[in-house]
Design an enzyme around this catalytic site. Structure first.
Site, PDB file in Angstrom:
ATOM      1  N   HIS A 135      -3.311   2.900  -4.426  1.00 43.27           N
ATOM      2  CA  HIS A 135      -2.677   2.457  -3.170  1.00 43.27           C
ATOM      3  C   HIS A 135      -1.255   1.971  -3.444  1.00 43.27           C
ATOM      4  O   HIS A 135      -0.769   1.056  -2.785  1.00 43.27           O
ATOM      5  CB  HIS A 135      -3.500   1.338  -2.516  1.00 43.27           C
ATOM      6  CG  HIS A 135      -4.752   1.836  -1.854  1.00 43.27           C
ATOM      7  ND1 HIS A 135      -4.788   2.327  -0.575  1.00 43.27           N
ATOM      8  CD2 HIS A 135      -6.025   1.936  -2.317  1.00 43.27           C
ATOM      9  CE1 HIS A 135      -6.021   2.709  -0.271  1.00 43.27           C
ATOM     10  NE2 HIS A 135      -6.797   2.479  -1.319  1.00 43.27           N
ATOM     11  N   ASP A 186       0.869  -1.183   0.000  1.00 41.68           N
ATOM     12  CA  ASP A 186       0.000   0.000   0.000  1.00 41.68           C
ATOM     13  C   ASP A 186       0.901   1.226   0.000  1.00 41.68           C
ATOM     14  O   ASP A 186       2.128   1.096  -0.131  1.00 41.68           O
ATOM     15  CB  ASP A 186      -0.957  -0.029   1.211  1.00 41.68           C
ATOM     16  CG  ASP A 186      -2.282   0.659   0.901  1.00 41.68           C
ATOM     17  OD1 ASP A 186      -2.258   1.848   0.544  1.00 41.68           O
ATOM     18  OD2 ASP A 186      -3.336   0.010   0.994  1.00 41.68           O
ATOM     19  N   GLU A 207      -4.051   1.237   9.995  1.00 40.77           N
ATOM     20  CA  GLU A 207      -3.588   2.621  10.133  1.00 40.77           C
ATOM     21  C   GLU A 207      -3.425   2.978  11.612  1.00 40.77           C
ATOM     22  O   GLU A 207      -2.406   3.538  12.007  1.00 40.77           O
ATOM     23  CB  GLU A 207      -4.589   3.603   9.504  1.00 40.77           C
ATOM     24  CG  GLU A 207      -4.606   3.612   7.991  1.00 40.77           C
ATOM     25  CD  GLU A 207      -5.636   2.665   7.415  1.00 40.77           C
ATOM     26  OE1 GLU A 207      -6.014   1.682   8.088  1.00 40.77           O
ATOM     27  OE2 GLU A 207      -6.092   2.918   6.281  1.00 40.77           O
ATOM     28  N   GLU A 214     -10.446   2.141  -4.608  1.00 36.58           N
ATOM     29  CA  GLU A 214     -10.257   3.559  -4.278  1.00 36.58           C
ATOM     30  C   GLU A 214      -9.245   4.278  -5.172  1.00 36.58           C
ATOM     31  O   GLU A 214      -8.444   5.070  -4.686  1.00 36.58           O
ATOM     32  CB  GLU A 214      -9.829   3.697  -2.809  1.00 36.58           C
ATOM     33  CG  GLU A 214     -10.873   3.217  -1.842  1.00 36.58           C
ATOM     34  CD  GLU A 214     -10.445   3.330  -0.379  1.00 36.58           C
ATOM     35  OE1 GLU A 214     -11.284   3.763   0.426  1.00 36.58           O
ATOM     36  OE2 GLU A 214      -9.307   2.967  -0.046  1.00 36.58           O
TER      37      GLU A 214
HETATM   38  C1  ACM Z   1     -10.926  -0.971   1.221  1.00 37.72           C
HETATM   39  O1  ACM Z   1     -11.369  -0.914   2.372  1.00 37.72           O
HETATM   40  N1  ACM Z   1     -10.423   0.115   0.655  1.00 37.72           N
HETATM   41  C2  ACM Z   1     -10.953  -2.180   0.461  1.00 37.72           C
END
Ligand code: ACM
Ligand code: ZN
Length: 636
Positions: free
Chosen positions: A282, A208, A488, A349
């Protein structure tokens, strides 16, 4: 005299009967298996595990040789007993592989019979025998999970007849090892915790913006650069970006030989590792290592947990053929390393604005007759699917891979609710369900005022009451589901445990147990008996199910009232408005909404059971509660 003897006999018989009944009742009371088996009868009597107990197998199948070794080690650790493999032992645990498959047990089911002198587990496959052994552990006292040998424990197992088969073949947890790196030993500890609840898939989010975590031998920069970032501590999202020349000391990665050890460790516990390389977005760790792969080709550092880059310049350039050459190299090594039939390619995303502005991406769109950037992403995923399939693997991705058209054979992991999964299933694709509001283990699990900062809300009861198969969808297309732990705000294994358990235990039951066997009150009663096991194993977990839940609601022509509830039934709730600590001498909540007296700003609440405090005290302000009045969904 004769008469007296017979009276005595009757008396002793009666006492013995009472004793047996009470032992039986105690045995039933102590049975708290999670996930709940398909069927179970508890009988009077018990098997006693001793130093003389043997564990034997019907064949020397190497698939469960490791299970036997694992079980012997586990028993030795907490009891000090060294189980033999001597077939003539008087007390034995026998593992029998069915010569002729019992089709009702499928690949992972088992039967377990406990009598005073023997325990017999039968299964079609080694996995079932392993799950049977996990159930045996849950039938033993909680100290069986201890990390040192305990004296003076009666290691009894109630006599029982159990038949058990999982509802779904895909029962997973996802661990994000990018946002925070977890060492090989920590991942293995997590695997042990999963195995206890019969999970069979550990999805590792290996790449990521905040770190690349797997060695790719042909691309050394990925781990020389991409695995490291500047060190920041505090609240994620607020961190300063890297300063010029600041050393990147935080992070880590798994060498391929580390990963082989993790894979083997997991395999020995019938868990498969699903690798995820999240592309095309990502991808900042990849881009920081190879800057030519983004549309802007700007130099970046691996993100250290700040707000990042204003327009999220973290997506690969789809117009650049080097992107696909690079992904071919990556997926060649990933496919060779991981035995799992799937490779997860992310797909979520993506900020698509840079593709819109990139001449190479625009050229690709023109050449391939793609109408918009959604179709460009779909082109990307379809091309990646070909790469993945050329390595003998199947592609799975987050539900955004539906946008612009789904790749022909893709499996969809539905996270933005169930709708992506439903759409994919309607097109005949396989689906793994992980809707965020039931399955995201990084969300608040209780009143946010008293929890470490994160976002959203997913209570234990939400996870438990979740049904993975939507109406009108063929259950066969739903492979199963997962709980997903994004990290995170999870910098340590202890906190990963706190966020995972017990919601992960609820999800274990959702994915394993039959729908008919699910029952919230029964689950919480069993769950409470799991807590001492987790304590013995030094595993951290949340007890938020005992805490008060605050529901503010407007009262006509007036201010607002607050209803107090708890997820667990049968607790007493006490409160104060005068800034003192409530206890069981304070006002008791009766069910009628309570209102802040004029001038009061704090509502302090605690829960009790049987006269003893059980939940955490939560102090909440009138302001916070009033802000929630008009919110449909809490996004804290
Ligand atoms: C995700 O939670 N962006 C897969
Ligand atoms: Zn581009």
């Amino acid at each position: 005299m004769k008469k007296a003897i017979s009276k005595n006999k009757f008396y002793y018989f009666f006492i013995a009967l009472l004793f047996t009944i009470s032992l039986h009742a105690n045995a039933e009371d102590s049975i708290a298996i999670i996930p709940k088996p398909l069927s179970m009868q508890i009988q009077a009597g018990h098997f006693v595990l001793s130093n003389g107990t043997a564990i034997t197998a019907s064949s020397s199948n190497s698939d469960f040789k490791e299970s036997i070794r694992w079980f012997i080690d586990k028993i030795a650790t907490s009891t000090g007993y060294h189980l033999s493999t001597n077939k003539s032992s008087k007390s034995s645990i026998s593992l029998l592989l069915n010569k002729q498959a019992d089709t009702s047990l499928h690949d992972e089911g088992y039967t377990l019979k406990v009598t005073p002198s023997s325990i017999t587990i039968t299964a079609n496959k080694a996995a079932g025998l392993f799950y049977g052994l996990q159930t045996v552990l849950q039938l033993l006292p909680p100290s069986i999970e201890g990390t040192t040998a305990m004296q003076n424990v009666q290691w009894t197992i109630p006599c029982a007849d159990i038949k058990d088969v999982p509802r779904f073949g895909w029962r997973g947890l996802m661990l994000d090892v990018s946002r925070h790196f977890f060492t090989k030993q920590e991942v293995e500890a997590y695997i042990d915790q999963m195995a206890r609840y019969k999970f069979n898939t550990l999805h590792l989010h290996l790449a990521d913006d905040q770190g690349w975590r797997i060695q790719i031998k042909s691309l050394p920069q990925l781990t020389q650069v991409g695995a490291w970032r500047v060190k920041r501590t505090g609240r994620w999202g607020t961190f300063m970006p890297a300063l010029a020349g600041e050393p990147t000391t935080d992070g880590g990665f798994y060498t391929q030989s580390d990963m082989k050890e993790i894979i083997k460790y997991a395999q020995d516990r019938f868990i498969t590792i699903l690798p995820e390389i999240d592309v095309p977005a990502h991808s900042l760790a990849l881009i920081a290592s190879y800057p030519n792969l983004s549309c802007t080709q700007l130099p970046y550092s691996v993100n250290a947990g700040g707000r990042g880059y204003e327009r999220n310049d973290n997506a690969l350039c789809i117009g650049n053929d080097s992107t696909f050459t690079m992904l071919d190299k990556i997926f060649t090594e990933i496919a060779a390393l991981f035995p799992n039939p799937y490779i997860h390619v992310g797909g979520d995303e993506a900020y698509k604005g840079f593709w819109d502005a990139c001449p190479k991406c625009q050229k690709r769109m023109a050449n391939e007759h793609l109408k918009n950037v959604d179709e460009l992403q779909s082109y990307f995923v379809k091309r990646v699917e070909k790469i993945v399939e050329s390595k003998g693997k199947k592609l799975i991705g987050w539900d955004e891979i539906l946008e612009g058209g789904l790749a022909p054979n893709a499996t969809v992991m539905s996270w933005r609710g169930m709708s992506g999964g439903i759409a994919a299933a309607k097109m005949g694709h396989h689906v793994v369900m992980t809707p965020w509001d039931y399955c995201y283990l990084d969300l608040y699990q209780a009143e946010p005022t008293s929890e470490p900062p994160t976002y959203g809300l997913c209570r234990l009861s939400d996870s438990y009451n979740y049904e993975p198969v939507p109406d009108s969808i063929d259950e066969k297309l739903i492979l199963g589901g997962q709980g997903n732990l994004w990290t995170e705000s999870v910098p340590t294994l202890r906190h990963a445990e706190y966020m995972t358990w017990p919601r992960g235990i609820a999800l274990a039951e959702v994915y394993w147990s039959s729908k008919a066997n699910k029952n919230w009150n029964d689950f919480t009663t069993r769950l409470e008996k799991q807590f001492p096991r987790l304590d013995a194993a030094n595993v951290k977990y949340s007890t938020s199910m005992y805490n008060a839940v605050f529901t503010p609601a407007r009262i006509k022509n007036s201010d607002f009232g607050v209803t107090l509830t708890t997820e667990v039934k049968g607790l007493d709730i006490y409160y104060t408005f005068d800034n003192t600590n409530p206890d069981n001498f304070s006002q008791k909540f009766t069910g009628k909404p309570i209102q802040f007296p004029v001038g009061a700003t704090y509502l302090n609440v605690i829960t009790y059971r049987d006269g003893k405090p059980i939940g955490e005290q939560i102090n909440i302000t009138k302001e916070v509660l009033s802000q929630r009045l008009d919110e449909k969904h809490h996004v804290y």
